[in-house]
Scaffold this active site. Sequence first.
Site, mmCIF file in Angstrom:
data_model
loop_
_atom_site.group_PDB
_atom_site.id
_atom_site.type_symbol
_atom_site.label_atom_id
_atom_site.label_comp_id
_atom_site.label_asym_id
_atom_site.label_seq_id
_atom_site.Cartn_x
_atom_site.Cartn_y
_atom_site.Cartn_z
ATOM 1 N N LYS A 113 0.826 -1.323 -0.096
ATOM 2 C CA LYS A 113 -0.054 -0.002 0.212
ATOM 3 C C LYS A 113 0.836 1.168 0.025
ATOM 4 C CE LYS A 113 -4.364 -1.721 1.746
ATOM 5 N NZ LYS A 113 -5.563 -1.228 2.829
ATOM 6 N N LYS A 196 -5.518 -10.467 -6.345
ATOM 7 C CA LYS A 196 -6.727 -10.560 -5.501
ATOM 8 C C LYS A 196 -7.797 -9.649 -5.944
ATOM 9 C CE LYS A 196 -7.921 -8.501 -1.401
ATOM 10 N NZ LYS A 196 -7.794 -8.456 0.199
ATOM 11 N N LYS A 199 -11.222 -3.617 -4.345
ATOM 12 C CA LYS A 199 -12.064 -2.519 -4.745
ATOM 13 C C LYS A 199 -10.899 -1.558 -5.013
ATOM 14 C CE LYS A 199 -12.773 -2.303 0.389
ATOM 15 N NZ LYS A 199 -13.723 -2.925 1.209
HETATM 16 P P1 AMP Z 1 -11.336 -5.450 3.566
HETATM 17 O O1 AMP Z 1 -12.435 -5.313 2.615
HETATM 18 O O2 AMP Z 1 -9.896 -5.495 3.304
HETATM 19 O O3 AMP Z 1 -11.683 -4.995 5.017
HETATM 20 O O4 AMP Z 1 -11.697 -7.024 3.837
HETATM 21 C C1 AMP Z 1 -12.708 -7.740 4.464
HETATM 22 C C2 AMP Z 1 -12.633 -9.024 4.443
HETATM 23 O O5 AMP Z 1 -12.953 -9.744 3.164
HETATM 24 C C3 AMP Z 1 -11.357 -9.728 5.007
HETATM 25 O O6 AMP Z 1 -11.474 -10.995 5.717
HETATM 26 C C4 AMP Z 1 -10.688 -10.059 3.672
HETATM 27 O O7 AMP Z 1 -9.782 -11.014 3.694
HETATM 28 C C5 AMP Z 1 -11.850 -10.457 2.620
HETATM 29 N N1 AMP Z 1 -11.734 -10.255 1.358
HETATM 30 C C6 AMP Z 1 -11.391 -9.059 0.664
HETATM 31 N N2 AMP Z 1 -11.113 -9.130 -0.372
HETATM 32 C C7 AMP Z 1 -11.093 -10.623 -0.911
HETATM 33 C C8 AMP Z 1 -10.992 -11.632 -2.021
HETATM 34 N N3 AMP Z 1 -10.639 -10.852 -2.917
HETATM 35 N N4 AMP Z 1 -11.150 -12.839 -1.802
HETATM 36 C C9 AMP Z 1 -11.522 -13.424 -0.572
HETATM 37 N N5 AMP Z 1 -11.630 -12.851 0.562
HETATM 38 C C10 AMP Z 1 -11.564 -11.190 0.402
#
Ligand code: AMP
Length: 328
Positions: A113, A196, A199
Site C-alpha cells: 500500500k 486478488k 475494490k
Molecule cells: P477488507 O475489504 O480489506 O476490509 O476485507 C474484509 C474481509 O474480506 C477480509 O476478511 C478479507 O480477507 C476479505 N476479502 C477481501 N477481498 C477478498 C478477496 N478478493 N477474496 C477473498 N476474501 C477477500
Amino acid sequence: MKRVVSGIKPSGDLTLGNYLGAMKRWAENQHKEGYENFFFVANLHAITVKQDADQLKKRTYDIIAWLLTVGVDPNRSVIFVQSMIPAHSEICWILNNYVTMGELGKMTQFKDKSAKSGREGQLAGLYDYPVLMAGDVLLYDADEIPVGIDQVQHVELSRSIAQRFNNTHGETFKLPKATLSEKTSKIMSLNDPLKKMSKSDTEDSYISLDENPEKIIRKFKRAVTDSENSIRYGEDKPAISNLLVILSEFTEKSIDELVREYEGKGYGQFKKDIGEIVADKLTYLQQKFAEVRNDESRLKSIISQGNSNASILANEKVSIVKDKLGLI
Ligand code: AMP
C-alpha cells in the site's frame, strides 16, 4: 465455546471477494455448534487511507445492512462498530510497545500500500494498522480469525504481540489463529487471475455488490481466461479455477460437478452462465439490501446493542491490561 472475531473496512465498494471470502462465510459459520461470533465494521482501519466523511458514515451503515442481508443475525452474533468502542484505540496504543518497527516494516500489506501511494501516503496509521488489528482480536480473547490469505501475516503478528505481552506480564491474551476457507480465501481479479479481487483495483477487475445485472454479465463475458479451451480446476488454469470457485459458491454445486457439467463446452457459454447466475443472485440480494438499509433506526439499534455487548469484554480486558502496566 470458541470465539470468532472478524471485521470489514468501509473503505470502498464491497466486492464479490468480500462477499465470498468474508460475509457469506460469516453468515454460514453462525450455525456451527460451539462458536460465538463477533463481526465489526473496521472504520478506524479505513481512515489509514483518505476517506470522505459522509461516504465513510454511509458505508458503515451499508456494511451493517449487507451483513443483515446475507444472513448475519444480530441475535446470534455480536455486530459492532470499531470506532464506537474506545478500547480499540486504547489497546492499540498499549500494544505499540510490544512490537518493533522492524516487524511492522516487514508486513506485505504495508509495503504494497505504501509503495502504491507514494511518500505522502506512507502514514504512521498505515504502518500501525496490524497493531490496531491485533488489538481488535486480543480484546475479545478470539480463538479464530476467519480471514482471506492476505491477512494471515497480520494474525501471526497478533500472536507474537500477545505472546510477548504474556511472557512479560503473565497470561493476559489468548493466542488467536487464522482460519482459511481453502477456495474462497482469495477470489481473484477478473482481468488478472494472479491478483486478488480488490475494490482499489480498476473497475472492470471486480464485481461490486451493488452492480447492475447488465454490467455484471458484461464483466464476466470480458473476464480473462486461460489458454487451452477446457473447463477444469488446476494451478495451470488460474482464471478458469477462479470462475469455477465463484460459480460453485453461487450454485452450491461442487467444482467436480461443474467440471462434469461443462465438459466439451466452451468458455463463452461458461462465462455467460456465470454472469447470469451471479447477476440474478445479486439482484435478489440488492432488493433485500434496499429494504434493510431503509430502516436506519433499526440499524442504529442493532449497532447500539452490539456495541454494548462488545464493550463489556473490551473494557474488562483493557482494565486488566492497564492494571498490569501500572496505568491508573
Ligand atoms: P477488507 O475489504 O480489506 O476490509 O476485507 C474484509 C474481509 O474480506 C477480509 O476478511 C478479507 O480477507 C476479505 N476479502 C477481501 N477481498 C477478498 C478477496 N478478493 N477474496 C477473498 N476474501 C477477500
